[in-house]
Design an enzyme around this catalytic site. Structure first.
Site, PDB file in Angstrom:
ATOM      1  N   LYS A  12      -2.113   6.658  -4.271  1.00  0.00           N
ATOM      2  CA  LYS A  12      -3.272   7.425  -4.178  1.00  0.00           C
ATOM      3  C   LYS A  12      -3.129   8.840  -4.555  1.00  0.00           C
ATOM      4  CE  LYS A  12      -3.898   4.819   0.147  1.00  0.00           C
ATOM      5  NZ  LYS A  12      -2.346   4.591   0.473  1.00  0.00           N
ATOM      6  N   HIS A  31      -7.034  10.044  -2.247  1.00  0.00           N
ATOM      7  CA  HIS A  31      -6.350   9.827  -0.914  1.00  0.00           C
ATOM      8  C   HIS A  31      -7.482  10.527   0.221  1.00  0.00           C
ATOM      9  CE1 HIS A  31      -2.473   9.257   1.130  1.00  0.00           C
ATOM     10  NE2 HIS A  31      -3.266   9.200   1.806  1.00  0.00           N
ATOM     11  N   TYR A  71       3.434   9.933   0.230  1.00  0.00           N
ATOM     12  CA  TYR A  71       4.387   9.029   1.063  1.00  0.00           C
ATOM     13  C   TYR A  71       6.017   9.441   0.591  1.00  0.00           C
ATOM     14  CZ  TYR A  71       0.259   6.439   2.501  1.00  0.00           C
ATOM     15  OH  TYR A  71      -0.962   6.102   2.975  1.00  0.00           O
ATOM     16  N   ASP A  99       0.930  -1.090   0.007  1.00  0.00           N
ATOM     17  CA  ASP A  99       0.056   0.178  -0.119  1.00  0.00           C
ATOM     18  C   ASP A  99       0.635   1.224   0.033  1.00  0.00           C
ATOM     19  OD1 ASP A  99      -2.668   1.426   0.403  1.00  0.00           O
ATOM     20  OD2 ASP A  99      -1.734   2.149   2.079  1.00  0.00           O
TER      21      ASP A  99
END
Ligand code: A2P
Length: 272
Positions: free
Chosen positions: A74, A107, A49, A44
């Site tokens: 996302k 997201h 990130y 994931d």
């Protein structure tokens, strides 16, 4: 099989994966390699990130039939939610990963901007063009998901939300089940806080497993997809070792009593 979920678009999803939020950049590559070596098949990730090229490098090193892995990302959308911005983000993610995105999500709904239905239409476009296999959302409430369905006729295959024994999201889970949407749990251990819970520790001890294993098993028995995060290879591996025991109905009922409505992360309406 508890580790294999049916998506409403016909594809399947390994229920148990690992998350990469807050995994430090320099550790990401090794975490992904260790995770797949430990048997995880769901990774994931997200644009936010900021470690997608590290994920890409790890995937490049791993000797596995790519079709066995589910790689997610996302769309962040803080600056712009316009169609061009979504397409540019998607391109950047795909390039960083160096492989196809299997599931692409929105997201956050950022409801004050009121653009998430249009973003969803762009995700549908990407999927229809064959650029991504499945599309989903993250941090959507029942109302947000309801609008997607009402206005586009297309439900997300999954909605990834904060979910752990102190925030069980029962109403949302029921809504998802009615629509064939998979509930995916982020911070499934409550950012690690639920590991300290005496009741969880008691249930874990009775099965001779760790508190993390008991909680992860609880998620799987609820039918959730679950993505615990660990930067430690031993903990990463032990978090996947949850298929050799079963929680009883009584254990599940005791877990249910832990609900506190406790959020450790941002709530859907907070992030704009
Ligand atoms: P670490 O990365 O050092 O293992 P969540 O997934 O709910 O956000 O929880 C993640 C937190 O829980 C991280 O701080 C992680 O620390 C910790 N954690 C993950 N797995 C375990 C485990 N099996 N035992 C103890 N702590 C764990």
């Amino acid at each position: 099989m508890i580790d294999d979920l049916q998506l409403l678009d016909g594809f399947r999803l390994p229920a148990l994966g690992f998350g990469l939020y807050k995994v430090p950049l320099e550790q990401t590559e090794e975490v992904v390699v260790a995770g797949v070596a430990a048997g995880y098949r769901l990774v994931d990730g997200a644009e936010f990130y900021a470690n997608e090229s590290q994920v890409g490098r790890a995937l490049h090193r791993i000797d596995i039939d790519r079709s066995l892995l589910t790689i997610t990302s996302k769309f962040w959308g803080e600056e712009s939610q316009d169609r061009d911005a979504v397409l540019a983000s998607f391109d950047a993610t795909e390039k960083a990963l160096g492989t196809a995105v299997d599931i692409y999500m929105i997201h956050w709904p950022r409801p004050n901007r009121n653009q998430y239905v249009d973003v969803w239409r762009t995700l549908i476009e990407l999927r229809d063009a064959g650029r991504v296999r499945s599309i989903g959302v993250s941090n959507f409430t029942k109302e947000h998901v309801g609008r997607l369905i009402d206005e586009t006729g297309e439900a997300p295959v999954l909605n990834q939300v904060e979910l752990h024994p102190y925030l069980q999201q029962r109403e949302l889970r029921e809504f998802h089940a009615q629509h064939g949407i998979i509930t995916q749990a982020w911070s499934p251990l409550g950012r690690g806080n639920v590991l300290e819970d005496p009741l969880v520790q008691e249930i874990a001890a009775a099965h001779d497993v760790t508190p993390a294993q008991a909680i992860i098993r609880w998620h799987l028995q609820l039918g959730n997809s679950v993505i615990p995060k660990s930067v430690n290879p031993e903990r990463l591996a032990s978090n996947r070792d949850v298929f050799g025991f079963e929680l009883t109905d009584e254990d599940m009922a005791r877990f249910e009593a832990l609900e506190q409505g406790k959020h450790y992360g941002t709530t859907p309406d907070e992030r704009q």
